[in-house]
Write a protein that holds these residues in place. Structure first.
Motif, PDB file in Angstrom:
ATOM      1  N   SER A 160       0.725  -0.986  -0.026  1.00 32.12           N
ATOM      2  CA  SER A 160      -0.017  -0.028  -0.053  1.00 32.12           C
ATOM      3  C   SER A 160       0.965   1.440  -0.219  1.00 32.12           C
ATOM      4  O   SER A 160       1.893   1.370   0.685  1.00 32.12           O
ATOM      5  CB  SER A 160      -0.908   0.011   1.308  1.00 32.12           C
ATOM      6  N   ALA A 161       0.524   2.019  -0.906  1.00 32.23           N
ATOM      7  CA  ALA A 161       1.218   3.515  -0.942  1.00 32.23           C
ATOM      8  C   ALA A 161       1.168   4.395   0.317  1.00 32.23           C
ATOM      9  O   ALA A 161       2.237   5.157   0.525  1.00 32.23           O
ATOM     10  CB  ALA A 161       0.830   4.221  -2.111  1.00 32.23           C
ATOM     11  N   ASP A 162       0.206   4.247   1.178  1.00 33.50           N
ATOM     12  CA  ASP A 162       0.131   5.050   2.236  1.00 33.50           C
ATOM     13  C   ASP A 162       0.752   4.599   3.431  1.00 33.50           C
ATOM     14  O   ASP A 162       0.690   5.039   4.466  1.00 33.50           O
ATOM     15  CB  ASP A 162      -1.521   5.405   2.386  1.00 33.50           C
ATOM     16  N   ASP A 163       1.353   3.394   3.387  1.00 36.25           N
ATOM     17  CA  ASP A 163       2.178   2.689   4.592  1.00 36.25           C
ATOM     18  C   ASP A 163       3.384   2.823   4.108  1.00 36.25           C
ATOM     19  O   ASP A 163       3.824   2.168   3.218  1.00 36.25           O
ATOM     20  CB  ASP A 163       1.681   1.134   4.565  1.00 36.25           C
ATOM     21  N   PRO A 164       4.388   3.172   4.929  1.00 35.78           N
ATOM     22  CA  PRO A 164       5.789   3.317   4.795  1.00 35.78           C
ATOM     23  C   PRO A 164       6.342   1.638   4.576  1.00 35.78           C
ATOM     24  O   PRO A 164       5.878   0.998   5.705  1.00 35.78           O
ATOM     25  CB  PRO A 164       6.552   3.899   5.874  1.00 35.78           C
ATOM     26  N   LEU A 165       7.009   1.434   3.724  1.00 35.52           N
ATOM     27  CA  LEU A 165       7.743  -0.086   3.652  1.00 35.52           C
ATOM     28  C   LEU A 165       8.973   0.149   4.511  1.00 35.52           C
ATOM     29  O   LEU A 165       9.853   0.669   4.357  1.00 35.52           O
ATOM     30  CB  LEU A 165       7.899  -0.062   2.087  1.00 35.52           C
ATOM     31  N   ARG A 166       8.867  -0.622   5.771  1.00 41.67           N
ATOM     32  CA  ARG A 166      10.147  -0.793   6.688  1.00 41.67           C
ATOM     33  C   ARG A 166      10.789  -1.963   6.492  1.00 41.67           C
ATOM     34  O   ARG A 166      10.292  -2.984   6.223  1.00 41.67           O
ATOM     35  CB  ARG A 166       9.362  -0.841   7.889  1.00 41.67           C
ATOM     36  N   LEU A 167      11.966  -1.976   6.445  1.00 35.05           N
ATOM     37  CA  LEU A 167      13.041  -3.024   6.442  1.00 35.05           C
ATOM     38  C   LEU A 167      13.962  -2.961   7.665  1.00 35.05           C
ATOM     39  O   LEU A 167      14.350  -1.964   7.964  1.00 35.05           O
ATOM     40  CB  LEU A 167      13.852  -2.965   4.986  1.00 35.05           C
ATOM     41  N   GLY A 168      13.869  -4.193   8.131  1.00 38.66           N
ATOM     42  CA  GLY A 168      14.792  -4.422   9.374  1.00 38.66           C
ATOM     43  C   GLY A 168      14.687  -5.792  10.069  1.00 38.66           C
ATOM     44  O   GLY A 168      14.358  -6.703   9.528  1.00 38.66           O
ATOM     45  N   ARG A 169      15.080  -5.976  11.371  1.00 35.44           N
ATOM     46  CA  ARG A 169      15.057  -7.230  11.935  1.00 35.44           C
ATOM     47  C   ARG A 169      13.876  -7.880  12.564  1.00 35.44           C
ATOM     48  O   ARG A 169      13.652  -8.693  12.690  1.00 35.44           O
ATOM     49  CB  ARG A 169      16.268  -7.203  12.845  1.00 35.44           C
ATOM     50  N   ASP A 170      13.068  -6.639  12.945  1.00 31.32           N
ATOM     51  CA  ASP A 170      11.861  -6.931  13.719  1.00 31.32           C
ATOM     52  C   ASP A 170      10.887  -7.234  12.477  1.00 31.32           C
ATOM     53  O   ASP A 170      10.126  -6.318  11.779  1.00 31.32           O
ATOM     54  CB  ASP A 170      11.487  -5.833  14.344  1.00 31.32           C
ATOM     55  N   SER A 171      10.420  -8.595  12.628  1.00 26.24           N
ATOM     56  CA  SER A 171       9.282  -8.962  11.450  1.00 26.24           C
ATOM     57  C   SER A 171       7.748  -8.362  11.814  1.00 26.24           C
ATOM     58  O   SER A 171       6.878  -8.178  10.961  1.00 26.24           O
ATOM     59  CB  SER A 171       9.216 -10.465  11.156  1.00 26.24           C
ATOM     60  N   GLN A 172       7.834  -7.879  13.145  1.00 22.62           N
ATOM     61  CA  GLN A 172       6.341  -7.599  13.599  1.00 22.62           C
ATOM     62  C   GLN A 172       6.203  -6.049  13.197  1.00 22.62           C
ATOM     63  O   GLN A 172       5.254  -5.448  12.743  1.00 22.62           O
ATOM     64  CB  GLN A 172       6.238  -7.538  15.111  1.00 22.62           C
ATOM     65  N   ALA A 173       7.324  -5.331  13.176  1.00 21.32           N
ATOM     66  CA  ALA A 173       7.392  -3.657  13.166  1.00 21.32           C
ATOM     67  C   ALA A 173       7.810  -3.249  11.620  1.00 21.32           C
ATOM     68  O   ALA A 173       7.408  -2.349  11.170  1.00 21.32           O
ATOM     69  CB  ALA A 173       8.185  -3.158  14.040  1.00 21.32           C
ATOM     70  N   CYS A 174       8.436  -4.469  10.855  1.00 18.36           N
ATOM     71  CA  CYS A 174       8.632  -4.012   9.253  1.00 18.36           C
ATOM     72  C   CYS A 174       8.044  -4.972   8.497  1.00 18.36           C
ATOM     73  O   CYS A 174       7.597  -6.285   8.889  1.00 18.36           O
ATOM     74  CB  CYS A 174      10.205  -4.640   9.239  1.00 18.36           C
ATOM     75  N   ALA A 175       7.826  -4.379   7.166  1.00 16.55           N
ATOM     76  CA  ALA A 175       6.967  -5.300   6.184  1.00 16.55           C
ATOM     77  C   ALA A 175       7.957  -6.402   5.805  1.00 16.55           C
ATOM     78  O   ALA A 175       7.567  -7.553   5.377  1.00 16.55           O
ATOM     79  CB  ALA A 175       6.622  -4.594   5.055  1.00 16.55           C
ATOM     80  N   TYR A 176       9.273  -6.181   5.809  1.00 16.51           N
ATOM     81  CA  TYR A 176      10.165  -7.095   5.246  1.00 16.51           C
ATOM     82  C   TYR A 176      11.480  -7.300   6.176  1.00 16.51           C
ATOM     83  O   TYR A 176      11.826  -6.136   6.775  1.00 16.51           O
ATOM     84  CB  TYR A 176      10.688  -6.874   3.908  1.00 16.51           C
ATOM     85  N   ALA A 177      11.805  -8.585   6.658  1.00  8.55           N
ATOM     86  CA  ALA A 177      12.855  -8.649   7.835  1.00  8.55           C
ATOM     87  C   ALA A 177      14.148  -9.264   7.112  1.00  8.55           C
ATOM     88  O   ALA A 177      13.888 -10.122   6.396  1.00  8.55           O
ATOM     89  CB  ALA A 177      12.311  -9.558   8.796  1.00  8.55           C
ATOM     90  N   LEU A 178      15.151  -8.869   7.890  1.00  7.32           N
ATOM     91  CA  LEU A 178      16.405  -9.508   7.568  1.00  7.32           C
ATOM     92  C   LEU A 178      16.757 -10.538   8.705  1.00  7.32           C
ATOM     93  O   LEU A 178      16.649  -9.940   9.804  1.00  7.32           O
ATOM     94  CB  LEU A 178      17.788  -8.450   7.196  1.00  7.32           C
ATOM     95  N   VAL A 179      17.208 -11.700   8.646  1.00  9.28           N
ATOM     96  CA  VAL A 179      17.577 -12.522   9.665  1.00  9.28           C
ATOM     97  C   VAL A 179      19.081 -12.360  10.037  1.00  9.28           C
ATOM     98  O   VAL A 179      19.956 -12.810   9.799  1.00  9.28           O
ATOM     99  CB  VAL A 179      17.335 -13.986   9.303  1.00  9.28           C
ATOM    100  N   ASP A 180      19.238 -11.072  10.890  1.00  7.08           N
ATOM    101  CA  ASP A 180      20.653 -10.767  11.150  1.00  7.08           C
ATOM    102  C   ASP A 180      20.506  -9.741  12.357  1.00  7.08           C
ATOM    103  O   ASP A 180      19.969  -8.862  12.498  1.00  7.08           O
ATOM    104  CB  ASP A 180      21.345  -9.773   9.836  1.00  7.08           C
ATOM    105  N   PRO A 181      21.442 -10.540  13.567  1.00  3.29           N
ATOM    106  CA  PRO A 181      21.008  -9.605  14.766  1.00  3.29           C
ATOM    107  C   PRO A 181      21.931  -8.333  14.666  1.00  3.29           C
ATOM    108  O   PRO A 181      21.634  -7.425  15.504  1.00  3.29           O
ATOM    109  CB  PRO A 181      21.902 -10.656  15.914  1.00  3.29           C
ATOM    110  N   ARG A 182      22.656  -8.073  13.832  1.00  2.00           N
ATOM    111  CA  ARG A 182      23.459  -6.987  13.465  1.00  2.00           C
ATOM    112  C   ARG A 182      22.561  -5.814  12.849  1.00  2.00           C
ATOM    113  O   ARG A 182      23.082  -4.635  12.755  1.00  2.00           O
ATOM    114  CB  ARG A 182      24.781  -7.184  12.803  1.00  2.00           C
TER     115      ARG A 182
END
Length: 196
Positions: free
Chosen positions: A44-66
């Protein structure tokens, strides 16, 4: 005429962000396990696309503790002068810098995302390419993993001048090799690899 024939379908018109990822240790770790690799996902264009470690807070998650819980956000927007969907990028990490085509962004700083951008944070490199579309309510995202760093593949950030390490003077990139050798050693970086 049937109503379904007169309605435009958004599927053919969606803007797409192609996100090409690289990490030097990607083969021995499951970094990309939570990403939908190789297929387009609608966002959705009105929702920021977040990328990070937290799969709950981000649309897309990276499996990396750093990686930060929330590393970065891409926000879609439009202007009155253009029908294109454009994007800003924002650094959501308090722990580290994010660079966009060699411009550093500190915590919560944002900038307009160019049509083709090299993003770096930690040991990660992402090449983001925007494919234009006319849809206003959503866009697509497509993730791909690259075998080599995109900074080696692309010559995106090549300045028109390259610094000379010992004098600080500048030499035009398109100078012939004999002129470059006569001036002494040049700084070795990615810009010189891209001139060929």
């Amino acid at each position: 005429m049937n109503v379904s024939q007169t309605i435009e379908t958004e599927e053919d018109l969606l803007t797409c962000l192609q996100i090409k990822l690289y990490h030097p240790q990607q083969n021995c770790r499951g970094l990309w396990g939570m990403l939908p690799l190789g297929k387009r996902s609608k966002h959705s264009a009105d929702d920021p696309l977040r990328l990070g470690r937290d799969s709950q807070a981000c649309a897309y998650a990276l499996v990396d503790p750093r990686v930060s819980r929330k590393q970065l956000a891409l926000q879609a927007y439009r202007t009155a002068q253009s029908p294109d969907m454009l994007f800003t990028i924002q650094n959501l990490s308090q722990r580290g810098m994010l660079s966009v085509n060699s411009s550093a962004l500190g915590y919560l700083e944002r900038m307009d995302l160019p049509d083709k951008a090299l993003i770096r944070f930690g040991e990660y490199e992402m090449l983001i390419v925007r494919e234009s579309g006319e849809a206003k309510g959503s866009f697509e995202v497509e993730f791909e993993v690259l075998g080599v760093p995109p900074s080696r593949e692309t010559c995106m950030c090549v300045p028109t001048m390259a610094p000379v390490m010992d004098t600080g003077s500048c030499v035009k990139i398109d100078s012939n090799p004999a002129e470059l050798t006569a001036l002494g050693p040049l700084e070795m970086d990615e810009t010189l690899l891209c001139q060929s």
